[in-house]
Motif scaffolding. Structure first.
Motif, PDB file in Angstrom:
ATOM      1  N   THR A  63      32.314 -39.037  33.411  1.00  0.00           N
ATOM      2  CA  THR A  63      31.767 -38.025  34.321  1.00  0.00           C
ATOM      3  C   THR A  63      32.869 -37.432  35.191  1.00  0.00           C
ATOM      4  O   THR A  63      32.894 -36.221  35.429  1.00  0.00           O
TER       5      THR A  63
ATOM      6  N   ALA B  71      25.059 -33.519  33.899  1.00  0.00           N
ATOM      7  CA  ALA B  71      24.003 -34.542  33.857  1.00  0.00           C
ATOM      8  C   ALA B  71      23.272 -34.512  32.516  1.00  0.00           C
ATOM      9  O   ALA B  71      22.978 -35.563  31.934  1.00  0.00           O
TER      10      ALA B  71
ATOM     11  N   LYS C  54      25.567 -36.096  29.831  1.00  0.00           N
ATOM     12  CA  LYS C  54      25.750 -37.546  29.976  1.00  0.00           C
ATOM     13  C   LYS C  54      24.432 -38.316  30.035  1.00  0.00           C
ATOM     14  O   LYS C  54      24.443 -39.533  30.154  1.00  0.00           O
ATOM     15  N   PHE C  55      23.309 -37.627  29.947  1.00  0.00           N
ATOM     16  CA  PHE C  55      22.006 -38.245  30.211  1.00  0.00           C
ATOM     17  C   PHE C  55      21.761 -39.539  29.432  1.00  0.00           C
ATOM     18  O   PHE C  55      21.285 -40.523  29.984  1.00  0.00           O
TER      19      PHE C  55
ATOM     20  N   MET D   9      23.527 -42.523  30.975  1.00  0.00           N
ATOM     21  CA  MET D   9      23.269 -42.792  32.392  1.00  0.00           C
ATOM     22  C   MET D   9      22.109 -43.770  32.564  1.00  0.00           C
ATOM     23  O   MET D   9      21.343 -44.017  31.637  1.00  0.00           O
TER      24      MET D   9
ATOM     25  N   SER E 295      19.713 -43.151  34.633  1.00  0.00           N
ATOM     26  CA  SER E 295      18.593 -42.349  35.122  1.00  0.00           C
ATOM     27  C   SER E 295      17.568 -42.051  34.035  1.00  0.00           C
ATOM     28  O   SER E 295      17.914 -41.925  32.866  1.00  0.00           O
TER      29      SER E 295
ATOM     30  N   ALA F  71      19.771 -38.091  37.591  1.00  0.00           N
ATOM     31  CA  ALA F  71      21.016 -37.946  36.825  1.00  0.00           C
ATOM     32  C   ALA F  71      21.973 -36.998  37.564  1.00  0.00           C
ATOM     33  O   ALA F  71      23.180 -37.256  37.642  1.00  0.00           O
TER      34      ALA F  71
ATOM     35  N   GLU G 297      23.624 -38.775  40.304  1.00  0.00           N
ATOM     36  CA  GLU G 297      24.745 -39.598  39.839  1.00  0.00           C
ATOM     37  C   GLU G 297      26.012 -38.756  39.732  1.00  0.00           C
ATOM     38  O   GLU G 297      27.095 -39.191  40.121  1.00  0.00           O
TER      39      GLU G 297
END
Length: 158
Positions: free
Chosen positions: A71, A105, A108-109, A112, A114, A120, A123
């Motif tokens: 990230t 977000a 990368k979901f 993560m 979240s 997310a 984050e």
């Protein structure tokens, strides 16, 4: 016997040289085809190191799976900086638009913790704290409070 080769490559610019070529050469597969596939799949991460896994089965078929850069690297690329702030709490080196935080977000979901887009994005904004990057012109901690207060619920709906 299936073989797996894991390497870090520059996004969209992998070559048959080290580290990929020497690792794939002994497996007897078409290295150029593998490199072309890797470059096609990593083109959107141009300029970043991307984790790549190449799996070769007994029949010399290969599959390429591409990981997502950290990230922090995505935030720094989006803002256009090479490194974070030396004093991230007081000295800010760039500003990340909220739309970019949402885009990161979504990318990368799957990696993560979240379950919702809103958390997310929080984050990603939290990562901005340690890099010294503001979000929409606000300090990241102020932005987290604003997200919690529901100020951006229209943008962060799934």
């Amino acid at each position: 016997m299936a073989e797996t080769v894991e390497v870090l490559v520059p996004g969209g610019r992998a070559t048959a040289g080290p580290p990929i070529g020497p690792a794939l050469g002994p497996l007897g597969i078409n290295v150029k085809a593998v490199i072309d596939e890797i470059n096609k799949k990593t083109a959107e991460f141009n300029g970043m190191q991307v984790p790549v896994k190449v799996e070769v089965d007994d029949k010399k078929n290969f599959t390429v799976s591409v990981g997502i850069p950290p990230t922090t690297a995505l935030v720094m690329k989006e803002v256009g900086i090479a490194k974070g702030s030396g004093e991230p709490a007081t000295q800010f080196v760039g500003d990340l638009p909220l739309e970019a935080a949402v885009r990161i977000a979504r990318m990368k979901f799957d990696d993560m913790l979240s379950y919702r887009l809103k958390t997310a994005v929080k984050e990603v904004v939290g990562t901005c704290v340690s890099v010294g990057v503001t979000v929409e012109g606000r300090a990241p901690k102020e932005m987290l409070a604003a997200i919690d207060a529901g100020e951006f619920d229209g943008v962060l709906e799934e």
